[in-house]
Enzyme design. Structure first.
Site, PDB file in Angstrom:
ATOM      1  N   LYS A  31       2.453  -2.858   6.187  1.00  0.00           N
ATOM      2  CA  LYS A  31       3.154  -2.515   4.465  1.00  0.00           C
ATOM      3  C   LYS A  31       4.142  -2.400   5.075  1.00  0.00           C
ATOM      4  CE  LYS A  31      -1.659  -4.253   3.409  1.00  0.00           C
ATOM      5  NZ  LYS A  31      -1.309  -5.168   3.087  1.00  0.00           N
ATOM      6  N   TYR A  84      -1.539  -0.728  10.756  1.00  0.00           N
ATOM      7  CA  TYR A  84      -1.751  -1.519   8.637  1.00  0.00           C
ATOM      8  C   TYR A  84      -0.105  -0.319   8.019  1.00  0.00           C
ATOM      9  CZ  TYR A  84      -3.282  -1.164   4.192  1.00  0.00           C
ATOM     10  OH  TYR A  84      -4.033  -1.372   3.011  1.00  0.00           O
ATOM     11  N   SER A  88       0.859  -1.104  -0.345  1.00  0.00           N
ATOM     12  CA  SER A  88      -0.236  -0.020   0.071  1.00  0.00           C
ATOM     13  C   SER A  88       0.963   1.458   0.144  1.00  0.00           C
ATOM     14  CB  SER A  88      -0.977  -0.153   1.700  1.00  0.00           C
ATOM     15  OG  SER A  88      -2.029   1.432   1.587  1.00  0.00           O
TER      16      SER A  88
END
Length: 252
Positions: free
Chosen positions: A165, A161, A148
């Site tokens: 990534k 999160y 991401s």
């Protein structure tokens, strides 16, 4: 380019991005293996919708080592090799970055276990199958980790999160070096992708993200699928790299 005779495994394949990747690969001749965590009916429906023959569906959460071993055994028995592994499975939960107490230890562990450790575990268990494909085809097999833009911007659903990534991208670089020349490892790094997750996001916020994107739109799942397909076909001299699919979002 045709993927006939190639076998591809897509983890979390029944989700929005995963299903687009599965359809793209199957439409171009690949035999697609779909794994799922909990929604068997959704995975089976995806399997039934794929063009071509020889596709399979397995319950194999990437955090369950015994299930992954069974998955690898089943792939070996049915296909004998694996040309492409797409680590698409991932989880998150919305927590404001300033809300440190809101991001629990449990959620931090869950995110890293699935997004990072699980992706590594999937590569580890599939390594021999990928090596067999490289030997048979006399060319490198491929691992694509779905990352991401949050890995670079630090902007995403929560702090853990974004960090997960970034860890995936670091793992891509490390394994791109360690597994060469038989196995290529690349990250595909989308920005916002329209679909299941964005349905619960304030439309005004999404509109603002669109305006901040130089190409003036958000990605759709097919954009991500096209990047995976390109890596499996034409971008054959790429490894250890991070391929953005974000419309230039980091420039905004």
């Amino acid at each position: 380019m045709d993927l006939t005779g190639k076998t591809a495994l897509v983890t979390g394949g029944a989700g929005g991005i995963g299903s687009a990747i599965c359809h793209k690969l199957a439409a171009n001749g690949a035999q697609v293996i779909v794994t799922y965590n909990s929604n068997a009916a959704k995975a089976e429906a995806l399997l039934d919708s794929l063009p071509g023959l020889g596709h399979s569906c397995f319950h194999a959460p990437n955090t369950d080592v015994s299930q992954l071993a069974e998955l690898a055994h089943s792939i070996q028995k049915k296909y004998g090799k694996l040309d492409l592994l797409v680590n698409n499975a991932g989880i998150t939960t919305p927590v404001a970055h300033a809300n440190l107490d809101g991001l629990s230890d449990e959620w931090i562990d869950r995110i890293f276990q699935t997004n990072v450790r699980g992706s590594f575990a999937m590569i580890r268990v599939c390594k021999d199958l990928l090596l067999e494909a490289a030997k048979e085809g006399n060319s490198p097999s491929l691992v694509v980790n779905i990352s991401s833009v949050a890995a670079v911007t630090g902007i995403g659903s929560n702090v853990a999160y974004c960090a997960s990534k970034a860890a995936i991208d670091s793992m891509t670089r490390s394994l791109g070096r360690a597994l060469a020349p038989q196995i290529r490892v690349v990250s595909v790094s989308p920005g916002w992708v329209l679909g299941e997750y964005t349905q619960n996001i304030d439309p005004a916020y999404l509109k603002k993200q669109e305006e901040l994107t130089p190409l003036n739109r958000l990605a759709n799942p097919e954009d991500v699928a096209n990047a995976v397909y390109a890596l499996a076909t034409t971008l054959s001299f790429t490894t250890g790299s991070i391929i953005p699919v974000d419309g230039g979002r980091v420039l905004g």
